[in-house]
Motif scaffolding. Structure first.
Motif, PDB file in Angstrom:
ATOM      1  N   LEU A  77      27.920   0.435 -20.117  1.00  0.00           N
ATOM      2  CA  LEU A  77      26.725  -0.288 -19.683  1.00  0.00           C
ATOM      3  C   LEU A  77      26.400   0.045 -18.236  1.00  0.00           C
ATOM      4  O   LEU A  77      25.237   0.284 -17.879  1.00  0.00           O
ATOM      5  N   LEU A  78      27.415   0.061 -17.379  1.00  0.00           N
ATOM      6  CA  LEU A  78      27.204   0.391 -15.969  1.00  0.00           C
ATOM      7  C   LEU A  78      26.634   1.805 -15.815  1.00  0.00           C
ATOM      8  O   LEU A  78      25.706   2.027 -15.030  1.00  0.00           O
ATOM      9  N   ARG A  79      27.179   2.743 -16.579  1.00  0.00           N
ATOM     10  CA  ARG A  79      26.687   4.121 -16.498  1.00  0.00           C
ATOM     11  C   ARG A  79      25.236   4.212 -16.924  1.00  0.00           C
ATOM     12  O   ARG A  79      24.430   4.904 -16.296  1.00  0.00           O
ATOM     13  N   ALA A  80      24.888   3.515 -18.007  1.00  0.00           N
ATOM     14  CA  ALA A  80      23.515   3.557 -18.506  1.00  0.00           C
ATOM     15  C   ALA A  80      22.538   2.968 -17.494  1.00  0.00           C
ATOM     16  O   ALA A  80      21.448   3.516 -17.263  1.00  0.00           O
ATOM     17  N   LEU A  81      22.911   1.860 -16.884  1.00  0.00           N
ATOM     18  CA  LEU A  81      22.052   1.229 -15.896  1.00  0.00           C
ATOM     19  C   LEU A  81      21.920   2.109 -14.655  1.00  0.00           C
ATOM     20  O   LEU A  81      20.829   2.283 -14.098  1.00  0.00           O
ATOM     21  N   TYR A  82      23.021   2.679 -14.228  1.00  0.00           N
ATOM     22  CA  TYR A  82      23.035   3.551 -13.053  1.00  0.00           C
ATOM     23  C   TYR A  82      22.149   4.771 -13.287  1.00  0.00           C
ATOM     24  O   TYR A  82      21.341   5.150 -12.433  1.00  0.00           O
ATOM     25  N   GLU A  83      22.294   5.395 -14.472  1.00  0.00           N
ATOM     26  CA  GLU A  83      21.504   6.575 -14.792  1.00  0.00           C
ATOM     27  C   GLU A  83      20.025   6.246 -14.884  1.00  0.00           C
ATOM     28  O   GLU A  83      19.173   7.043 -14.474  1.00  0.00           O
ATOM     29  N   ALA A  84      19.698   5.074 -15.422  1.00  0.00           N
ATOM     30  CA  ALA A  84      18.297   4.669 -15.522  1.00  0.00           C
ATOM     31  C   ALA A  84      17.673   4.544 -14.129  1.00  0.00           C
ATOM     32  O   ALA A  84      16.526   4.939 -13.905  1.00  0.00           O
ATOM     33  N   ALA A  87      16.013  -4.591 -22.952  1.00  0.00           N
ATOM     34  CA  ALA A  87      16.274  -5.978 -22.552  1.00  0.00           C
ATOM     35  C   ALA A  87      17.645  -6.108 -21.889  1.00  0.00           C
ATOM     36  O   ALA A  87      17.807  -6.830 -20.897  1.00  0.00           O
ATOM     37  N   VAL A  88      18.626  -5.403 -22.434  1.00  0.00           N
ATOM     38  CA  VAL A  88      19.981  -5.448 -21.874  1.00  0.00           C
ATOM     39  C   VAL A  88      20.007  -4.844 -20.474  1.00  0.00           C
ATOM     40  O   VAL A  88      20.592  -5.416 -19.542  1.00  0.00           O
ATOM     41  N   LEU A  89      19.374  -3.669 -20.308  1.00  0.00           N
ATOM     42  CA  LEU A  89      19.360  -3.022 -19.002  1.00  0.00           C
ATOM     43  C   LEU A  89      18.631  -3.882 -17.965  1.00  0.00           C
ATOM     44  O   LEU A  89      19.067  -3.988 -16.810  1.00  0.00           O
ATOM     45  N   LYS A  90      17.540  -4.507 -18.378  1.00  0.00           N
ATOM     46  CA  LYS A  90      16.797  -5.379 -17.461  1.00  0.00           C
ATOM     47  C   LYS A  90      17.638  -6.594 -17.062  1.00  0.00           C
ATOM     48  O   LYS A  90      17.683  -6.987 -15.892  1.00  0.00           O
ATOM     49  N   ALA A  91      18.320  -7.182 -18.051  1.00  0.00           N
ATOM     50  CA  ALA A  91      19.161  -8.353 -17.765  1.00  0.00           C
ATOM     51  C   ALA A  91      20.337  -7.976 -16.873  1.00  0.00           C
ATOM     52  O   ALA A  91      20.664  -8.696 -15.918  1.00  0.00           O
ATOM     53  N   ALA A  92      20.980  -6.855 -17.166  1.00  0.00           N
ATOM     54  CA  ALA A  92      22.111  -6.409 -16.354  1.00  0.00           C
ATOM     55  C   ALA A  92      21.653  -6.110 -14.933  1.00  0.00           C
ATOM     56  O   ALA A  92      22.340  -6.444 -13.960  1.00  0.00           O
ATOM     57  N   ASP A  93      20.500  -5.487 -14.818  1.00  0.00           N
ATOM     58  CA  ASP A  93      19.938  -5.170 -13.506  1.00  0.00           C
ATOM     59  C   ASP A  93      19.785  -6.439 -12.670  1.00  0.00           C
ATOM     60  O   ASP A  93      20.179  -6.494 -11.502  1.00  0.00           O
ATOM     61  N   ALA A  94      19.214  -7.466 -13.272  1.00  0.00           N
ATOM     62  CA  ALA A  94      18.983  -8.728 -12.563  1.00  0.00           C
ATOM     63  C   ALA A  94      20.300  -9.413 -12.192  1.00  0.00           C
ATOM     64  O   ALA A  94      20.444  -9.955 -11.090  1.00  0.00           O
ATOM     65  N   LEU A  95      21.272  -9.376 -13.095  1.00  0.00           N
ATOM     66  CA  LEU A  95      22.555 -10.028 -12.828  1.00  0.00           C
ATOM     67  C   LEU A  95      23.308  -9.357 -11.699  1.00  0.00           C
ATOM     68  O   LEU A  95      23.868 -10.018 -10.821  1.00  0.00           O
ATOM     69  N   PHE A  96      23.333  -8.020 -11.697  1.00  0.00           N
ATOM     70  CA  PHE A  96      24.036  -7.320 -10.620  1.00  0.00           C
ATOM     71  C   PHE A  96      23.354  -7.526  -9.278  1.00  0.00           C
ATOM     72  O   PHE A  96      23.996  -7.486  -8.231  1.00  0.00           O
TER      73      PHE A  96
END
Length: 203
Positions: free
Chosen positions: A60-67, A16-25
């Protein structure tokens, strides 16, 4: 049972966090406009949960980037042509750089936020950079007659830096296909300039 439920909750919260961060960025004008509080609120979790899962904003940025990068990494390591191992090394280098440039273009805000931040002031120390440098260097070493693969890998990756991509695409409005062609031309010139390669190209 409670432990299993806890793990499931942790996995669900992370997604949920990665999805939300993805949308916000994707929708904010500047990466700096996205705060941990924004992400927690959008994901429906507490800030404590966010910090426990990712450590800090850079984590958080690293996790989203890696995903987002994972499918590309899998394609390079074991996928079909043009990125996979069955492709001739020179063609594979060009395909890898093109794929990385396209990734940066498709993820401009996230890439810029990650490469500009973090605990280290050096852009060459983060794990994601080391991964791509090692991968590119390994392919370069398969090209007969090409030397200094470590330096060449650094030099070619410099052409895909997020700040350069942002400058060209965002400020100078260079079209995507032109950027791809320019990178391919640069890499091709580098790859044919090794010992013995120039003579072979001329002959």
């Amino acid at each position: 049972m409670p432990e299993r439920k806890s793990r499931k909750d942790a996995v669900r919260n992370r997604e949920a966090v990665l999805k939300a961060a993805d949308a916000l960025f994707a929708c904010r004008e500047s990466p700096e406009d996205v705060t941990m509080a924004d992400v927690a609120a959008a994901a429906g979790v507490g800030k404590g949960t966010l910090f426990r899962a990712f450590g800090d904003r850079a984590g958080l940025l690293r996790a989203l980037y890696e995903a987002r990068l994972e499918p590309l990494g899998e394609a390079v390591e074991s996928g079909p042509p043009p990125l996979g191992p069955a492709t001739p090394p020179r063609d594979r280098v060009l395909a890898l750089l093109d794929a990385l440039l396209c990734f940066k273009l498709d993820n401009r805000r996230l890439a810029l936020a990650l490469e500009a931040g973090g605990a280290s002031s050096s852009p060459y120390q983060p794990d994601h950079y080391e991964r791509w440098h090692s991968m590119l260097q390994a392919v370069l070493e398969q090209i007969p007659g090409l030397t200094d693969s470590d330096f060449i890998a650094h030099a070619l990756l410099a052409a895909t830096r997020a700040d350069l991509v942002e400058h060209l695409a965002g400020e100078q409005r260079v079209p995507r296909e032109r950027m791809r062609a320019q990178l391919a031309n640069l890499a091709t010139r580098v790859l044919v300039s090794g010992p013995g390669q120039g003579a072979a190209a001329e002959g």
